[in-house]
Design a protein around this motif. Sequence first.
Motif, PDB file in Angstrom:
ATOM      1  N   LEU A 216       0.837  -1.198   0.000  1.00 57.71           N
ATOM      2  CA  LEU A 216       0.000   0.000   0.000  1.00 57.71           C
ATOM      3  C   LEU A 216       0.876   1.254   0.000  1.00 57.71           C
ATOM      4  CD1 LEU A 216      -2.939   0.839  -0.050  1.00 57.71           C
ATOM      5  CD2 LEU A 216      -2.907   0.890   2.430  1.00 57.71           C
ATOM      6  N   SER A 217       1.981   1.213   0.698  1.00 60.30           N
ATOM      7  CA  SER A 217       2.915   2.333   0.718  1.00 60.30           C
ATOM      8  C   SER A 217       3.487   2.581  -0.675  1.00 60.30           C
ATOM      9  CB  SER A 217       4.047   2.058   1.708  1.00 60.30           C
ATOM     10  OG  SER A 217       4.973   3.119   1.713  1.00 60.30           O
ATOM     11  N   ARG A 218       3.787   1.517  -1.412  1.00 57.46           N
ATOM     12  CA  ARG A 218       4.300   1.658  -2.783  1.00 57.46           C
ATOM     13  C   ARG A 218       3.252   2.289  -3.685  1.00 57.46           C
ATOM     14  NH1 ARG A 218       6.862  -3.186  -5.353  1.00 57.46           N
ATOM     15  NH2 ARG A 218       7.945  -1.560  -6.493  1.00 57.46           N
ATOM     16  N   ILE A 219       1.989   1.923  -3.492  1.00 61.87           N
ATOM     17  CA  ILE A 219       0.914   2.539  -4.275  1.00 61.87           C
ATOM     18  C   ILE A 219       0.825   4.018  -3.929  1.00 61.87           C
ATOM     19  CG2 ILE A 219      -1.581   2.610  -4.643  1.00 61.87           C
ATOM     20  CD1 ILE A 219      -1.601  -0.444  -4.125  1.00 61.87           C
ATOM     21  N   LYS A 220       0.871   4.318  -2.639  1.00 65.44           N
ATOM     22  CA  LYS A 220       0.747   5.697  -2.166  1.00 65.44           C
ATOM     23  C   LYS A 220       1.848   6.592  -2.722  1.00 65.44           C
ATOM     24  CE  LYS A 220       0.736   8.424   2.063  1.00 65.44           C
ATOM     25  NZ  LYS A 220       1.050   8.411   3.478  1.00 65.44           N
ATOM     26  N   THR A 221       3.058   6.072  -2.813  1.00 61.08           N
ATOM     27  CA  THR A 221       4.188   6.872  -3.284  1.00 61.08           C
ATOM     28  C   THR A 221       4.363   6.812  -4.798  1.00 61.08           C
ATOM     29  OG1 THR A 221       5.725   5.050  -2.886  1.00 61.08           O
ATOM     30  CG2 THR A 221       5.443   6.674  -1.104  1.00 61.08           C
TER      31      THR A 221
ATOM     32  N   ALA B 177       1.730  -0.941 -12.119  1.00 61.74           N
ATOM     33  CA  ALA B 177       0.378  -1.423 -12.393  1.00 61.74           C
ATOM     34  C   ALA B 177      -0.370  -1.572 -11.075  1.00 61.74           C
ATOM     35  CB  ALA B 177       0.436  -2.767 -13.106  1.00 61.74           C
ATOM     36  N   VAL B 178      -1.683  -1.573 -11.181  1.00 64.90           N
ATOM     37  CA  VAL B 178      -2.525  -1.831 -10.016  1.00 64.90           C
ATOM     38  C   VAL B 178      -3.668  -2.733 -10.480  1.00 64.90           C
ATOM     39  CG1 VAL B 178      -3.912   0.266 -10.299  1.00 64.90           C
ATOM     40  CG2 VAL B 178      -3.755  -0.801  -8.068  1.00 64.90           C
ATOM     41  N   ARG B 179      -3.954  -3.745  -9.725  1.00 67.27           N
ATOM     42  CA  ARG B 179      -5.039  -4.658 -10.068  1.00 67.27           C
ATOM     43  C   ARG B 179      -6.378  -3.971  -9.872  1.00 67.27           C
ATOM     44  NH1 ARG B 179      -3.504 -10.663  -8.110  1.00 67.27           N
ATOM     45  NH2 ARG B 179      -1.312 -10.548  -8.675  1.00 67.27           N
ATOM     46  N   PHE B 180      -7.332  -4.346 -10.723  1.00 68.47           N
ATOM     47  CA  PHE B 180      -8.673  -3.793 -10.570  1.00 68.47           C
ATOM     48  C   PHE B 180      -9.263  -4.171  -9.218  1.00 68.47           C
ATOM     49  CE2 PHE B 180      -9.291  -3.565 -15.387  1.00 68.47           C
ATOM     50  CZ  PHE B 180      -9.034  -2.210 -15.412  1.00 68.47           C
ATOM     51  N   SER B 181      -8.950  -5.356  -8.717  1.00 66.75           N
ATOM     52  CA  SER B 181      -9.484  -5.767  -7.411  1.00 66.75           C
ATOM     53  C   SER B 181      -8.937  -4.870  -6.302  1.00 66.75           C
ATOM     54  CB  SER B 181      -9.156  -7.232  -7.128  1.00 66.75           C
ATOM     55  OG  SER B 181      -7.759  -7.462  -7.152  1.00 66.75           O
ATOM     56  N   THR B 182      -7.683  -4.461  -6.418  1.00 70.35           N
ATOM     57  CA  THR B 182      -7.088  -3.555  -5.437  1.00 70.35           C
ATOM     58  C   THR B 182      -7.715  -2.170  -5.552  1.00 70.35           C
ATOM     59  OG1 THR B 182      -4.993  -4.751  -5.497  1.00 70.35           O
ATOM     60  CG2 THR B 182      -4.925  -2.492  -4.661  1.00 70.35           C
ATOM     61  N   LEU B 183      -7.862  -1.696  -6.777  1.00 67.33           N
ATOM     62  CA  LEU B 183      -8.486  -0.395  -6.998  1.00 67.33           C
ATOM     63  C   LEU B 183      -9.917  -0.390  -6.479  1.00 67.33           C
ATOM     64  CD1 LEU B 183      -8.081   2.416  -8.229  1.00 67.33           C
ATOM     65  CD2 LEU B 183      -8.792   1.452 -10.427  1.00 67.33           C
ATOM     66  N   SER B 184     -10.635  -1.470  -6.723  1.00 64.17           N
ATOM     67  CA  SER B 184     -12.011  -1.588  -6.245  1.00 64.17           C
ATOM     68  C   SER B 184     -12.071  -1.560  -4.723  1.00 64.17           C
ATOM     69  CB  SER B 184     -12.630  -2.878  -6.776  1.00 64.17           C
ATOM     70  OG  SER B 184     -13.931  -3.043  -6.302  1.00 64.17           O
ATOM     71  N   ALA B 185     -11.177  -2.295  -4.069  1.00 67.87           N
ATOM     72  CA  ALA B 185     -11.152  -2.328  -2.603  1.00 67.87           C
ATOM     73  C   ALA B 185     -10.820  -0.955  -2.028  1.00 67.87           C
ATOM     74  CB  ALA B 185     -10.137  -3.371  -2.117  1.00 67.87           C
ATOM     75  N   LEU B 186      -9.872  -0.254  -2.639  1.00 63.45           N
ATOM     76  CA  LEU B 186      -9.525   1.092  -2.178  1.00 63.45           C
ATOM     77  C   LEU B 186     -10.716   2.028  -2.317  1.00 63.45           C
ATOM     78  CD1 LEU B 186      -5.942   1.462  -3.682  1.00 63.45           C
ATOM     79  CD2 LEU B 186      -6.528   1.394  -1.252  1.00 63.45           C
ATOM     80  N   CYS B 187     -11.405   1.949  -3.465  1.00 64.29           N
ATOM     81  CA  CYS B 187     -12.572   2.805  -3.677  1.00 64.29           C
ATOM     82  C   CYS B 187     -13.683   2.500  -2.684  1.00 64.29           C
ATOM     83  CB  CYS B 187     -13.085   2.654  -5.111  1.00 64.29           C
ATOM     84  SG  CYS B 187     -12.004   3.400  -6.333  1.00 64.29           S
ATOM     85  N   GLN B 188     -13.866   1.223  -2.371  1.00 64.15           N
ATOM     86  CA  GLN B 188     -14.911   0.844  -1.422  1.00 64.15           C
ATOM     87  C   GLN B 188     -14.612   1.412  -0.038  1.00 64.15           C
ATOM     88  OE1 GLN B 188     -15.421  -3.375  -0.864  1.00 64.15           O
ATOM     89  NE2 GLN B 188     -17.354  -3.113   0.200  1.00 64.15           N
ATOM     90  N   VAL B 189     -13.391   1.221   0.432  1.00 72.40           N
ATOM     91  CA  VAL B 189     -13.024   1.682   1.775  1.00 72.40           C
ATOM     92  C   VAL B 189     -13.003   3.209   1.854  1.00 72.40           C
ATOM     93  CG1 VAL B 189     -11.154   1.737   3.479  1.00 72.40           C
ATOM     94  CG2 VAL B 189     -11.765  -0.424   2.371  1.00 72.40           C
ATOM     95  N   LEU B 190     -12.500   3.861   0.805  1.00 71.26           N
ATOM     96  CA  LEU B 190     -12.382   5.320   0.815  1.00 71.26           C
ATOM     97  C   LEU B 190     -13.643   6.019   0.315  1.00 71.26           C
ATOM     98  CD1 LEU B 190      -8.732   5.579  -0.518  1.00 71.26           C
ATOM     99  CD2 LEU B 190      -9.503   5.972   1.826  1.00 71.26           C
ATOM    100  N   ASN B 191     -14.631   5.233  -0.118  1.00 65.17           N
ATOM    101  CA  ASN B 191     -15.895   5.769  -0.623  1.00 65.17           C
ATOM    102  C   ASN B 191     -15.633   6.807  -1.721  1.00 65.17           C
ATOM    103  OD1 ASN B 191     -18.677   6.065  -0.851  1.00 65.17           O
ATOM    104  ND2 ASN B 191     -18.744   7.708   0.678  1.00 65.17           N
ATOM    105  N   CYS B 192     -14.937   6.348  -2.770  1.00 68.06           N
ATOM    106  CA  CYS B 192     -14.578   7.237  -3.864  1.00 68.06           C
ATOM    107  C   CYS B 192     -14.672   6.497  -5.192  1.00 68.06           C
ATOM    108  CB  CYS B 192     -13.169   7.797  -3.659  1.00 68.06           C
ATOM    109  SG  CYS B 192     -11.855   6.558  -3.769  1.00 68.06           S
ATOM    110  N   GLN B 193     -14.410   7.201  -6.263  1.00 66.47           N
ATOM    111  CA  GLN B 193     -14.383   6.647  -7.608  1.00 66.47           C
ATOM    112  C   GLN B 193     -12.926   6.457  -8.039  1.00 66.47           C
ATOM    113  OE1 GLN B 193     -17.107   5.772  -9.568  1.00 66.47           O
ATOM    114  NE2 GLN B 193     -18.172   6.088  -7.626  1.00 66.47           N
ATOM    115  N   PRO B 194     -12.660   5.538  -8.990  1.00 67.08           N
ATOM    116  CA  PRO B 194     -11.278   5.357  -9.464  1.00 67.08           C
ATOM    117  C   PRO B 194     -10.641   6.666  -9.945  1.00 67.08           C
ATOM    118  CG  PRO B 194     -12.639   3.573 -10.268  1.00 67.08           C
ATOM    119  CD  PRO B 194     -13.569   4.557  -9.601  1.00 67.08           C
ATOM    120  N   GLY B 195     -11.439   7.525 -10.563  1.00 67.71           N
ATOM    121  CA  GLY B 195     -10.917   8.813 -11.034  1.00 67.71           C
ATOM    122  C   GLY B 195     -10.468   9.729  -9.918  1.00 67.71           C
TER     123      GLY B 195
END
Length: 79
Positions: free
Chosen positions: A32-37, A42-60
């Motif tokens: 997660l730190s590597r994603i943050k920095t 690449a990022v998996r759609f499943s990871t992007l989806s999980a981040l959006c769910q927890v942060l209540n946001c859209q991929p954009g």
Amino acid sequence: MAIILRLDRMMADRKISLNELSEKVGIANVNLSRIKTGKINAVRFSTLSALCQVLNCQPGDLLEYQPDPEGSAAADSDE
């Protein structure tokens, strides 16, 4: 052209720590730190989806496209 990750900004807006987000998303803290920095290619759609769910946001909200300055796109051309 470049895709800029805005996870750090979204985390600040949501007032959530790296450790807390890591636990809620189910991703290792170091990954997660590597994603943050932005130290990923690449990022998996499943990871992007999980981040959006927890942060209540859209991929954009997490990804931003920045085009190259005019004339420097030749390196990425398919020609």
